[in-house]
Design a protein around this motif. Structure first.
Motif, mmCIF file in Angstrom:
data_model
loop_
_atom_site.group_PDB
_atom_site.id
_atom_site.type_symbol
_atom_site.label_atom_id
_atom_site.label_comp_id
_atom_site.label_asym_id
_atom_site.label_seq_id
_atom_site.Cartn_x
_atom_site.Cartn_y
_atom_site.Cartn_z
ATOM 1 N N UNK A 212 0.819 -1.213 0.000
ATOM 2 C CA UNK A 212 0.000 0.000 0.000
ATOM 3 C C UNK A 212 0.853 1.264 0.000
ATOM 4 N N UNK A 213 1.807 1.360 0.923
ATOM 5 C CA UNK A 213 2.579 2.596 1.055
ATOM 6 C C UNK A 213 3.457 2.843 -0.173
ATOM 7 N N UNK A 214 4.099 1.786 -0.676
ATOM 8 C CA UNK A 214 4.963 1.969 -1.845
ATOM 9 C C UNK A 214 4.150 2.317 -3.088
ATOM 10 N N UNK A 215 2.999 1.676 -3.261
ATOM 11 C CA UNK A 215 2.162 1.981 -4.424
ATOM 12 C C UNK A 215 1.626 3.406 -4.340
ATOM 13 N N UNK A 216 1.194 3.825 -3.153
ATOM 14 C CA UNK A 216 0.747 5.207 -2.994
ATOM 15 C C UNK A 216 1.865 6.192 -3.312
ATOM 16 N N UNK A 217 3.066 5.863 -2.865
ATOM 17 C CA UNK A 217 4.209 6.751 -3.119
ATOM 18 C C UNK A 217 4.460 6.870 -4.619
ATOM 19 N N UNK A 218 4.392 5.751 -5.337
ATOM 20 C CA UNK A 218 4.614 5.773 -6.789
ATOM 21 C C UNK A 218 3.591 6.677 -7.468
ATOM 22 N N UNK A 219 2.301 6.453 -7.179
ATOM 23 C CA UNK A 219 1.255 7.219 -7.851
ATOM 24 C C UNK A 219 1.301 8.694 -7.443
ATOM 25 N N UNK A 220 1.581 8.962 -6.177
ATOM 26 C CA UNK A 220 1.664 10.357 -5.736
ATOM 27 C C UNK A 220 2.780 11.102 -6.448
ATOM 28 N N UNK A 221 3.932 10.463 -6.603
ATOM 29 C CA UNK A 221 5.045 11.118 -7.299
ATOM 30 C C UNK A 221 4.740 11.314 -8.774
ATOM 31 N N UNK A 222 4.107 10.322 -9.396
ATOM 32 C CA UNK A 222 3.777 10.457 -10.816
ATOM 33 C C UNK A 222 2.747 11.554 -11.043
ATOM 34 N N UNK A 223 1.717 11.593 -10.201
ATOM 35 C CA UNK A 223 0.678 12.621 -10.355
ATOM 36 C C UNK A 223 1.243 13.998 -10.028
ATOM 37 N N UNK A 224 2.074 14.078 -8.985
ATOM 38 C CA UNK A 224 2.686 15.362 -8.625
ATOM 39 C C UNK A 224 3.516 15.906 -9.783
ATOM 40 N N UNK A 225 4.331 15.058 -10.417
ATOM 41 C CA UNK A 225 5.130 15.492 -11.564
ATOM 42 C C UNK A 225 4.252 15.901 -12.735
ATOM 43 N N UNK A 271 16.695 17.008 -13.781
ATOM 44 C CA UNK A 271 15.471 17.711 -14.144
ATOM 45 C C UNK A 271 15.400 17.971 -15.648
ATOM 46 N N UNK A 272 16.495 17.660 -16.337
ATOM 47 C CA UNK A 272 16.513 17.836 -17.787
ATOM 48 C C UNK A 272 16.314 19.279 -18.212
ATOM 49 N N UNK A 273 16.641 20.227 -17.332
ATOM 50 C CA UNK A 273 16.471 21.632 -17.672
ATOM 51 C C UNK A 273 15.029 22.093 -17.672
ATOM 52 N N UNK A 274 14.122 21.200 -17.212
ATOM 53 C CA UNK A 274 12.702 21.561 -17.239
ATOM 54 C C UNK A 274 12.347 22.422 -16.030
ATOM 55 N N UNK A 275 11.456 23.337 -16.250
ATOM 56 C CA UNK A 275 10.939 24.180 -15.174
ATOM 57 C C UNK A 275 9.439 24.031 -15.150
ATOM 58 N N UNK A 276 8.889 23.913 -13.945
ATOM 59 C CA UNK A 276 7.448 23.742 -13.849
ATOM 60 C C UNK A 276 6.746 24.996 -14.353
ATOM 61 N N UNK A 286 11.591 12.693 -7.393
ATOM 62 C CA UNK A 286 10.328 11.952 -7.428
ATOM 63 C C UNK A 286 10.388 10.722 -8.304
ATOM 64 N N UNK A 287 10.893 10.853 -9.531
ATOM 65 C CA UNK A 287 10.934 9.716 -10.439
ATOM 66 C C UNK A 287 11.998 8.706 -10.041
ATOM 67 N N UNK A 288 13.027 9.141 -9.320
ATOM 68 C CA UNK A 288 14.004 8.201 -8.793
ATOM 69 C C UNK A 288 13.356 7.288 -7.756
ATOM 70 N N UNK A 289 12.516 7.875 -6.907
ATOM 71 C CA UNK A 289 11.750 7.082 -5.930
ATOM 72 C C UNK A 289 10.795 6.143 -6.660
ATOM 73 N N UNK A 290 10.151 6.641 -7.709
ATOM 74 C CA UNK A 290 9.201 5.822 -8.477
ATOM 75 C C UNK A 290 9.896 4.586 -9.032
ATOM 76 N N UNK A 291 11.039 4.788 -9.673
ATOM 77 C CA UNK A 291 11.743 3.655 -10.281
ATOM 78 C C UNK A 291 12.193 2.647 -9.231
#
Length: 461
Positions: A212-225, A271-276, A286-291
């Motif tokens: 539960x916690x790891x799956x929530x973390x994955x989806x939260x990071x993906x949605x946040x990004x 961050x690939x030079x990207x700015x929000x 975030x994506x490092x945690x996801x992977x």
């Protein structure tokens, strides 16, 4: 007469018995020639055999030398390989030791960093309860957001370190996708609305096997990004069955990811030079945690993207059978803390003072000390019984706040409710706290969470 006979012999006229002797000689010569030919043939055959044997002998000697040379070369290669394997094993062990050392360092450093952060957040909460100007309220909000960023960074670095060291062991069970997505929608729905984006969630009534916690973390990071890098349109989180698997997609209508960055974005701090779109620069964790979380769970993670059109992150999970419904627990509404007697033991002076101010604003009476002996001296007498105890787990000198909890309960012969605070996220600490029958709150303490828990404990008691 004799002269005539001599002349006849000289003229070649054979004597009557000479012809037989000549034939005999010819026969003997022929026989000797045949014998000689046979002997020569036998000698030649013998020489040929001797030559072949010698040639074979020479060949055998040459082959033996080559085999010996190849054997020595193979032995040397095997020894070299053995040394290489030993070096690789030693390097692997050294890397694992370094990884464990890094994890221990980050754990200790995060504890020391979260202590002043905890005090700062508690003080800010107390300041927010005061009557201040709108400008001061705005400053308080900015400081709170900065402290939250620092807290997230510390916790994320610690999580990455634990995942790399294998200290986080997934505990998969049957999960209803709708429940997991509901928490994601509740967390990021308001953020998406503030940015004018639409967050759509379609769980599809499916169940998966995951932690539960790891799956929530994955989806939260993906949605946040996705929300961070999307300017118009929205974000879709959808689950669909695929055979015995469930496919969960997080799709956005953002700027997309260039092909050159699609592997690099999963690296730390990239961050690939990207700015929000709101100008905020992400930390790139975030994506490092996801992977890492997906790898720990064994869930396949893929990415598809078109620059200028958006991105789709896909997670494949095993389907699971639905669990039996659990009984619904009645919700106890929090009550006021007015007049509550709270015993507080906290070794960090800043956090202790901040807690004392916070309880004063909540109209509670707090007896606050930095160690066990100081709390004993402050207690007005055996008639003073705290309604609830708040104890820091790690105290100075290696002492543990649970000892103070046990002592207060024993002298009053009452199972006084207690809350243990700590910046240590280890399973051992949590197990120890639960074994003593206490509630656990990790630092930095969120004042609203603490107040709700204390009110619940006082109501239950």
């Amino acid at each position: 007469m004799s002269q005539f006979m001599s002349i006849g012999l000289l003229d070649g006229a054979p004597a009557p018995d000479t012809r037989d002797d000549t034939e005999a000689l010819h026969r003997r010569i022929a026989k000797l020639e045949r014998i000689n030919a046979a002997l020569m043939s036998q000698v030649e055959r013998s020489m040929d055999q001797r030559g072949s044997a010698y040639s074979l002998f020479q060949t055998a000697i040459t082959l033996e030398g080559q085999v010996r040379a190849r054997t020595e070369e193979l032995t040397a290669l095997m020894r070299s390989l053995e040394r290489s394997n030993q070096a690789l094993t030693a390097a692997k062990e050294e890397a694992e030791r370094a990884n464990r050392s890094k994890t221990r360092f980050l754990t200790a450093a995060s504890h020391d960093l979260l202590q002043p952060l905890n005090a700062a957040r508690l003080s800010l909460s107390a300041l927010g309860d005061l009557a201040v100007s709108r400008e001061a309220e705005a400053i308080v909000g900015q400081v709170e957001r900065g402290l939250q960023t620092i807290e997230d960074l510390i916790k994320t670095l610690l999580d990455i370190s634990k995942l790399d060291a294998g200290l986080i062991q997934p505990a998969p069970r049957s999960l209803k996708v709708a429940d997991v997505m509901a928490s994601v929608e509740a967390s990021f729905g308001p953020l998406a609305a503030r940015k004018g984006l639409r967050l759509a969630v379609r769980p599809g009534g499916l169940w998966v096997s995951s932690d539960l916690l790891l799956l929530q973390r994955i989806l939260q990071n993906l949605v946040s990004n996705a929300i961070r890098y999307t300017e118009t349109g929205g974000v879709l989180v959808a689950a669909r069955p695929r055979g015995d698997r469930v496919r969960i997609d997080v799709i956005d209508s953002g700027a997309g990811i260039p092909e050159a960055d699609r592997d690099l974005i999963f690296e730390e701090f990239h961050r690939g030079g990207r700015e929000s779109v709101d100008g905020e620069i992400a930390l790139g964790l975030g994506l490092s945690i996801v992977r890492r979380s997906a790898e720990a769970l064994g869930h396949r993670l893929t990415l598809a993207s078109r620059v200028g059109h958006g991105s789709r992150f896909t997670l494949m999970l095993p389907q699971a059978a639905p669990e039996a419904p659990r009984p619904v627990q009645p919700v106890v509404l929090p009550t006021s803390l007015t007049g509550a007697r709270i015993a507080v033991i906290e070794n960090d002076r800043g956090a202790l003072e901040a807690l004392a101010r916070l309880f004063q604003h909540w109209d509670a009476y707090a007896l606050a000390a930095r160690d066990h002996l100081s709390l004993m001296r402050l207690m007005p007498g055996s008639t003073w019984v705290p309604d609830v105890i708040i104890a820091d787990y790690h105290l100075d000198g290696g002492a543990c706040g649970l000892d103070t909890v046990t002592w207060l309960r024993s002298i009053h012969a009452s199972n006084i409710p207690a809350v243990v605070t700590t910046a240590d996220h280890s399973a051992e600490v949590e197990a120890h706290v639960r074994a003593v029958g206490c509630e656990l709150i990790h630092k930095p303490i969120k004042p609203a969470q603490l107040r709700a828990l204390l009110a619940h404990l006082l109501t239950r008691n």
